[in-house]
Design an enzyme around this catalytic site. Structure first.
Site, mmCIF file in Angstrom:
data_model
loop_
_atom_site.group_PDB
_atom_site.id
_atom_site.type_symbol
_atom_site.label_atom_id
_atom_site.label_comp_id
_atom_site.label_asym_id
_atom_site.label_seq_id
_atom_site.Cartn_x
_atom_site.Cartn_y
_atom_site.Cartn_z
ATOM 1 N N GLU A 54 35.175 35.871 45.642
ATOM 2 C CA GLU A 54 34.613 37.202 45.896
ATOM 3 C C GLU A 54 33.269 37.291 45.190
ATOM 4 O OE1 GLU A 54 37.169 40.685 45.232
ATOM 5 O OE2 GLU A 54 38.878 39.529 45.986
ATOM 6 N N GLU B 103 43.324 37.969 41.506
ATOM 7 C CA GLU B 103 43.105 38.881 40.379
ATOM 8 C C GLU B 103 44.413 39.375 39.777
ATOM 9 O OE1 GLU B 103 40.262 41.959 40.981
ATOM 10 O OE2 GLU B 103 38.662 40.530 41.406
HETATM 11 C C1 GAL Z 1 38.353 43.069 43.710
HETATM 12 C C2 GAL Z 1 39.617 42.914 44.518
HETATM 13 C C3 GAL Z 1 39.388 43.393 45.932
HETATM 14 C C4 GAL Z 1 38.742 44.746 45.944
HETATM 15 C C5 GAL Z 1 37.434 44.689 45.206
HETATM 16 C C6 GAL Z 1 36.735 46.035 45.176
HETATM 17 O O1 GAL Z 1 38.666 43.126 42.364
HETATM 18 O O2 GAL Z 1 40.065 41.594 44.535
HETATM 19 O O3 GAL Z 1 40.619 43.455 46.598
HETATM 20 O O4 GAL Z 1 39.594 45.666 45.363
HETATM 21 O O5 GAL Z 1 37.691 44.283 43.887
HETATM 22 O O6 GAL Z 1 35.647 46.005 44.333
#
Ligand code: GAL
Length: 821
Positions: free
Chosen positions: A524, A450
């Site tokens: 993710e 990100e």
């Molecule tokens: C994502 C990030 C993670 C965490 C997550 C929380 O954007 O890559 O590290 O922060 O969001 O929602």
């Protein structure tokens, strides 16, 4: 293939030292070839310094000539033996995390879990560690290195007043060759200063020397650390080719250089030698590092897989001047990995859908200082729900985590975060790949996560192209990914495996069509954010009912349905497996831990664990929730849900059927039920027959404590731990899901290193011998000492009958790791 793969032998450049003293090359003809790797975790002195107030920093770096002005001018705690008195400092053993020892405060850092440490808390941001060791006279002539697996963060190290260097990263391992600075036959002092004033990530990161430290001794001619590469391939007949390359650092005089060789042995899991090869080289100049290689054939290998993670050992033995001078054992697995843009991932030729979790290294009670045995506990908890891949978000992990993944059969995506094409960034990529490339569990490298400033533009595409090409030269056998969020169109146009952080940010079908050469996986995806055992929001107390629409969009089920339906998607990796300190989003103080986890900070499962277990494993699953203890809510309508992989489920309240429903694939079932105390029974059907029943009943008050340890036979090595679940039963022996009794612990023969309960808003101390149950559960982690013998843990709570666990702590296995006292 890189050039050296073909030429087998290559001179890789000058090493940084030349031996200037006459040395005996025949260090030892023993099994180690003269190499020693000693764990140096015990008996460090510790005190807080200060980032700006030199008085509070023990007058460090105040001399007219400082440590960066004149060699050997370390002052304050960095001073040589006898020049600084640390006798009043605290004594502790590593791994150590001082952040977890600080209280929770409302003005602490939200992202890091509201601890009184980090930005705004200068008095506890600089930690000094000192250790005095004796180096025997006979070591003169050997190469001796201090090896740090990771220090959080901005560490500087001195030995005997000599400044060795600075490591800004809190996650990369580093080493210093200290041979030239040591007092042989005398005392030597090592000093480490680290500074957590600046945060590195946006999640709890710990503070201090939270990973192991080692002292490594070798002969002048030795195998370079992380300089061994093992690549395996399996042919159609099932025979394996094991290709090996070793870097050997060569510090001999010219005459002695002749006749250097490396012998390789492949040892199977039973200790039997199954392949052998030798390679020789001649006439290399002193001060060079050379690379030698061999190919070994293993005719009937046992392949490393998720189900049967068989490990082999490569023994590399270096001889010079007619004697064995070094010997290193490296564990590896024989397996093949392949990603296909249309069909996803293949392990040993067999398709495997990636079912994963992201995790930070943080656990209840201990923070970032996770003992090795706790790594196993965590990986086993993830495997129990059918998870097969672990993304190391967002940094290279502790080496022992990868060892656990190798041993237990968990695939890994290893990650370095900060993207860029400068030496800083490329060096981080190189160190990660060199350290971790022989782990069979590692299937992919992640080069970033990100990066909002670059991910959607040409700069991101350029940087990725550079990083990817660089990484590929180091490891042509694995794919690279970058986890991309909202900015599709930059990095996503060049990365060979696109990591999708949250499907709401783009259209994976369109991406697949436009970039047919590209592998796509979910790096993710949102879980169902929830507090374990909580079904009504209570922001004041930092608790939340399961969110249908999480902060990153959707829930555990919407995510899996997307990935399960598309064969071109290699799989999905949820954010996160375990809750972690920090990022309690969307809540704030008093919540201090995230609630993304499928398991809480202790590893206790939340309801979505059973959703995934139902669709990720073949084991029968029938899970009914919420619990059924709701005094005062009689007649109120509840949304009773069932996670199951049975064909149909019938729900009954107090014996009366509320209807039978077919279970939709990858879905769940729900009934509206007016609360009445009693029993809620779920019946799981297969082929029209009831195959499983589960009952959730209204329970009585807590009457009795129970403790369930994960292991009771431990090693007396001052490291091994057992993780104990503490729960409360009612008078009829049934677990009480709402119990919140305070439990106190007492131990003999061992120590308590942390307690927790998974409550994301608990401000109770982690380093304590008491903890309240949270929704019926708490956890206590006990550790052995060097003293073998019985260990007894007792738990008490007012008005309840207590519990006891007996452990055996034995010396067996303890000798395997030698240590510096
Ligand atoms: C994502 C990030 C993670 C965490 C997550 C929380 O954007 O890559 O590290 O922060 O969001 O929602």
């Amino acid at each position: 293939m890189r050039a050296s793969f073909r030429s087998w032998i290559r001179v890789t450049g000058l090493v940084s030292f030349v031996v200037s003293v006459a040395v005996s090359l025949v260090m030892a003809a023993d099994a180690s070839g003269g190499r020693e790797r000693l764990r140096m975790d015990d008996g460090w002195r510790f005190a807080f310094g200060h980032p700006s107030d030199t008085k509070k920093d023990f007058g460090h770096a105040t001399g007219y000539f400082a440590y960066i002005t004149k060699t050997g001018f370390g002052d304050g705690p960095a001073a040589p033996v006898g020049k600084f008195d640390d006798s009043a400092w605290r004594t502790l053993d590593l791994p150590h995390d001082w952040a977890v020892e600080q209280p929770n405060v409302a003005n602490g850092s939200h992202s890091h879990g509201y601890r009184a440490v980090g930005p705004g808390f200068p008095d506890v941001n600089v930690g000094w560690y000192r250790k005095t060791i004796t180096i025997p006279k006979e070591d003169l002539g050997r190469r001796i290195s201090l090896v740090f697996d990771g220090v959080f963060r901005a560490s500087r190290v001195w030995v005997n007043g000599f400044y060795l260097g600075e490591e800004p990263s809190g996650y990369l391992g580093f080493r210093y060759d200290v041979s030239d600075y040591l007092n042989y036959g005398g005392e030597n002092v090592i000093a480490v200063r680290c500074d957590v004033t600046m945060e590195e990530g946006w999640f709890y990161e710990g503070a201090g020397i939270y990973r192991h430290v080692w002292l490594e001794k070798t002969a002048p001619v030795h195998l370079v650390a992380d300089g061994t590469t093992i690549v395996t391939d399996v042919d159609e007949a099932g025979a394996a080719k094991v290709q090996v390359w070793s870097e050997v650092a060569h510090a001999l005089g010219k005459a002695e250089a002749a006749g250097m060789s490396v012998r390789y042995l492949v040892i199977d899991a039973d200790g039997k030698s199954v392949a052998e090869a030798a390679t020789e080289m001649q006439g290399v100049e002193a001060g060079e590092t050379v690379e030698l290689g061999s190919a070994l054939a293993v005719t009937k290998p046992q392949l490393w897989s998720i189900e049967t993670p068989v490990l082999y050992t490569l023994v590399a033995e270096v001889s010079a001047g007619g004697a064995v001078v070094d010997r290193v054992e490296t564990k590896f697995g024989i397996r093949t990995v392949r990603f296909d843009p249309n069909e996803g991932f293949f392990l040993n030729g067999k398709h495997v859908k990636l079912k994963g979790t992201n995790n930070h290294q943080d656990h209840a009670g201990v923070g970032a200082a996770i003992p090795d045995a706790l790594q196993d506990f965590r990986i086993k908890a993830l495997k129990a729900m059918g998870s097969n891949v672990y993304r190391c978000s967002h940094n290279p992990p502790t080496p022992e985590l990868l060892d656990a993944c190798d041993r237990l059969g968990m695939l890994v995506i290893d990650e370095t975060r900060l993207m860029g094409s400068n030496p800083l960034h490329l060096d981080a990529v190189e160190r990660m790949i060199r350290r971790d490339r022989n782990h069979p569990s590692v299937i992919m490298w992640s080069l970033g996560n990100e990066e909002w400033a670059i991910e959607g533009n040409i700069t991101g595409a350029r940087i990725t192209t550079t990083m990817q090409a660089f990484a590929k030269r180091l490891d042509p056998t694995r794919m690279m990914t970058v986890a991309i969020s909202g900015g599709w169109g930059g990095i996503s146009t060049v990365i060979e495996a696109m990591g999708v952080n949250y499907i709401r940010h783009g259209d994976t079908d369109k991406q697949h069509k436009e970039f047919p050469w590209q592998v796509i996986l979910g790096t993710e995806e949102t879980t169902t954010q929830a507090t374990r055992g909580i079904y009504f929001d209570d922001k004041e107390r930092g608790h939340m009912a399961p969110l249908e629409d999480g902060t990153s969009g959707g829930n555990v089920e919407t995510g899996w349905k997307h990935y399960a339906a598309r064969p071109y998607l290699a799989g999905v990796i949820y954010w996160t497996g375990f809750d972690y300190r920090g990022e309690p989003n969307p809540l704030k103080w008093p919540a201090v831990s995230s609630q993304f986890g499928i398991l809480d900070t202790c590893g206790f499962p939340k309801d979505s664990f059973y959703y995934l277990k139902a669709w990720w494993t073949d084991e029968p699953v029938l899970h009914v929730f919420p619990h059924w203890n709701w005094p005062g809510k009689e007649g109120q309508e509840f949304d009773v849900r069932v996670h199951s992989n049975h064909e149909a489920v019938e729900l009954l309240l107090n014996g009366k059927s509320l209807g039978k429903q077919d279970m939709p694939r990858n879905g769940h079932l729900a009934w509206k039920v007016a609360y009445a105390p009693g029993a809620l029974e779920a019946r799981g059907y297969r082929g029209g027959k009831v195959v499983e029943t589960r009952t959730v009943e209204t329970r009585g008050l807590a009457a009795k404590l129970v403790m369930t340890p994960d292991r009771t036979a431990l090693t007396a090595d001052n490291q091994d731990v057992s993780v104990i679940t503490v729960s409360a039963l009612d008078a009829q022996g049934r677990a009480v899901p709402v119990a919140d009794n305070l439990v106190t612990f007492e131990i003999t023969g061992g120590k308590i290193i942390g307690v927790g309960n998974g409550d994301p808003a608990s401000h109770e101390a982690d380093k304590a011998s008491e903890r309240k149950l949270f929704n019926g559960l708490a956890q206590v982690i006990v550790q052995t000492t060097y003293q073998a013998g019985p260990m007894v843990l007792k738990a008490k709570s007012e008005g309840l009958s207590g519990a006891m666990v007996e452990f055996t702590s034995s010396q067996a296995g303890a000798a395997a790791v030698a240590r510096v006292k």
